[in-house]
Design an enzyme around this catalytic site. Sequence first.
Site, short mmCIF file in Angstrom:
data_model
loop_
_atom_site.label_atom_id
_atom_site.label_comp_id
_atom_site.label_asym_id
_atom_site.label_seq_id
_atom_site.Cartn_x
_atom_site.Cartn_y
_atom_site.Cartn_z
N ARG A 1 2.37 -61.66 27.90
CA ARG A 1 1.79 -63.00 27.98
C ARG A 1 0.27 -63.01 28.16
NH1 ARG A 1 4.05 -66.82 32.02
NH2 ARG A 1 5.17 -65.18 33.13
N LYS B 1 -2.29 -54.86 30.89
CA LYS B 1 -2.45 -55.96 31.85
C LYS B 1 -3.16 -55.53 33.13
CE LYS B 1 1.17 -57.79 34.04
NZ LYS B 1 2.32 -58.71 34.24
N SER C 1 3.09 -53.70 43.13
CA SER C 1 2.97 -53.94 41.70
C SER C 1 1.50 -53.96 41.31
CB SER C 1 3.59 -55.28 41.31
OG SER C 1 4.98 -55.18 41.43
N GLY C 2 1.21 -53.28 40.21
CA GLY C 2 -0.18 -53.17 39.76
C GLY C 2 -0.79 -54.49 39.33
N GLY D 1 13.83 -62.92 42.37
CA GLY D 1 15.02 -62.41 43.05
C GLY D 1 15.19 -63.16 44.37
N ARG E 1 -35.17 -55.20 35.23
CA ARG E 1 -34.22 -54.28 34.59
C ARG E 1 -34.16 -52.96 35.36
NH1 ARG E 1 -36.19 -53.85 28.79
NH2 ARG E 1 -34.45 -52.38 28.72
N SER F 1 -55.77 -61.59 30.49
CA SER F 1 -54.64 -62.14 29.76
C SER F 1 -54.50 -61.51 28.39
CB SER F 1 -54.81 -63.65 29.58
OG SER F 1 -54.81 -64.26 30.85
N ARG G 1 -61.85 -55.47 21.67
CA ARG G 1 -61.37 -56.55 20.80
C ARG G 1 -62.49 -56.89 19.83
NH1 ARG G 1 -61.98 -60.41 25.93
NH2 ARG G 1 -64.15 -61.03 25.64
C1 UD1 Z 1 10.85 -58.26 40.24
C2 UD1 Z 1 12.03 -58.22 41.19
C3 UD1 Z 1 12.30 -59.64 41.71
C4 UD1 Z 1 11.06 -60.20 42.37
C5 UD1 Z 1 9.90 -60.15 41.41
C6 UD1 Z 1 8.63 -60.54 42.10
C7 UD1 Z 1 13.42 -56.43 40.32
C8 UD1 Z 1 14.64 -56.09 39.57
N1 UD1 Z 1 13.17 -57.72 40.49
O1 UD1 Z 1 11.17 -59.11 39.16
O2 UD1 Z 1 13.37 -59.60 42.64
O3 UD1 Z 1 11.30 -61.53 42.81
O4 UD1 Z 1 9.71 -58.81 40.91
O5 UD1 Z 1 7.60 -60.69 41.16
O6 UD1 Z 1 12.71 -55.56 40.79
N2 UD1 Z 1 7.65 -52.59 35.86
C9 UD1 Z 1 7.58 -51.27 35.47
N3 UD1 Z 1 8.59 -50.75 34.74
C10 UD1 Z 1 9.68 -51.47 34.39
C11 UD1 Z 1 9.74 -52.82 34.80
C12 UD1 Z 1 8.72 -53.36 35.53
O7 UD1 Z 1 6.60 -50.59 35.77
O8 UD1 Z 1 10.56 -50.91 33.73
C13 UD1 Z 1 6.54 -53.13 36.66
C14 UD1 Z 1 5.85 -54.31 35.98
O9 UD1 Z 1 4.77 -53.84 35.21
C15 UD1 Z 1 5.38 -55.11 37.17
C16 UD1 Z 1 6.45 -54.84 38.24
O10 UD1 Z 1 7.09 -53.65 37.84
O11 UD1 Z 1 4.14 -54.65 37.67
C17 UD1 Z 1 7.45 -55.97 38.38
O12 UD1 Z 1 8.05 -56.20 37.13
P1 UD1 Z 1 8.42 -57.64 36.64
O13 UD1 Z 1 9.10 -57.56 35.33
O14 UD1 Z 1 7.29 -58.57 36.79
O15 UD1 Z 1 9.46 -58.04 37.78
P2 UD1 Z 1 10.86 -58.70 37.63
O16 UD1 Z 1 11.84 -57.67 37.21
O17 UD1 Z 1 10.73 -59.93 36.87
#
Ligand code: UD1
Length: 461
Positions: free
Chosen positions: A8, A15, A98-99, A135, A336, A408, A443
């Site tokens: 997205r 991302k 999460s990154g 979740g 600079r 000048s 000049r």
């Molecule tokens: C996950 C949780 C959900 C929670 C939500 C919060 C699970 C199954 N679910 O949802 O309960 O409410 O986060 O945002 O964990 N990623 C990987 N590899 C993968 C899948 C995901 O590295 O195979 C990384 C994504 O890049 C991201 C993070 O994990 O940084 C979370 O993934 P995302 O798909 O956003 O989470 P959900 O599964 O939707």
Amino acid sequence: MAAGKGTRMKSRLPKVLHRLGGRALLAHVIDCAARLSARQAVVITGHGAAEVESAMGREVPAGLGISFARQEPQLGTGHAVQQALPLLADDGITLVLSGDVPLTRVETLEALLVQCGGQRLALLTLSMADPTGYGRIVRAGKETSAQVRAIVEHKDASDAERAISEIYSGIMAVPTRLLRGWLARLDNKNAQNEYYLTDIVKFAVTDGVAVVAHQISDAAQVAGVNSPVQLAELERVHQLRMATALMEQGVRLADPARIDVRGTLDCAQDVEIDVNCVFSGAVTLGEGVSIGANCMIANARIAAGAVIHPFTHIDGEKLGVQVGEGALVGPFARLRPGADLGAEVHIGNFVEVKNASLARGAKANHLAYVGDAALGERVNYGAGSITANYDGANKHRTVIEADVHIGSNCVLVAPVTIGAGGTVGAGSTITKSTPPGTLNVARGKQVSLENWQRPVKPPKA
Ligand code: UD1
Ligand code: CA
């Protein structure tokens, strides 16, 4: 976890490398780990892995060991963490982040780690008015203190479960030795055919391991970035945090909603900053410094009492820029890399300074270029004058000794030295060094012709 695609964002850039406050999203997350004194950080990469790994090599804070585990293909969050297991030691706590969630506070994670205590499964949770997509935290009873039984993903949830407002943030702390056992038991029999990390909650319950939910109310701390709109929203949250922290230290901001700090801004006492200023890289402002509206300032040290007037552009890049005590810069000035202004120096409108030092009290007030030069104390550098520092192949230096007056519209063709106390007449092109104390004029001589007639148009027929 940083393996996800981020469809997205509609961007070629992975991302987690999109920037918030001037730094990659993932760098914010890793900073948090560094501030927690983590033993190490393991980054799980997948989409754009090579790019993410090399970017982190450049941006990671000193003192934190960082390694990478590749997840290809991406089969869910549980599968992601499985890839990191070989790099994790059993006697530790694994904190899953999460990154793409950049604004979690260190204190929140510290509290979560305390809840884990090396023996419990600690989940960071939040109540949401609209929990769609998240979740849900399923408890044994209706009370908020009832035992946590499971996390059920939105797509797998019943209507009753979807009515639960408490959600899992995506952040948990778990004893590594327990995590290892639980991850081995995961399957992908669910609505998304993914290996859900969240399924370990069920295993903890079965094994009689306590599951604690650490609930917070500040949604920004767990908000993820999935789209440019969300990135911009979190940028504003981050900027307001930075602005608030500055004001709490005593910095007077004309409007906390109109400042952007894309790096570090260190301010001494009684600093004032007008609206629409952007600070990047490392910027230091000394006591009583005043920054006018609409300035861009990057990688610079500005000493006490200096005044930067509106619309000034300062970028020190790697060499840095120094502005001395009580100096006046701008409006519309450009400093600079390697500009080094001494105390009480004045740089006026449309003056560009690059790789040049101006000693105490030197002035270049209007429309000038000073590049690859050293100006002595009290030099006055006239309007429209320039150092011709570049011969098409090499850069050369100009030295202007103390108390020189450059008139000048002069061109100083480098390499050249103007001797102390000397004067260069307006409009001169100086190609040879000049002795101290002399007036130098180079000049065309002025002539006045008496019997000259201006052309006139012939009368119309
Ligand atoms: C996950 C949780 C959900 C929670 C939500 C919060 C699970 C199954 N679910 O949802 O309960 O409410 O986060 O945002 O964990 N990623 C990987 N590899 C993968 C899948 C995901 O590295 O195979 C990384 C994504 O890049 C991201 C993070 O994990 O940084 C979370 O993934 P995302 O798909 O956003 O989470 P959900 O599964 O939707
Ligand atoms: Ca998601």
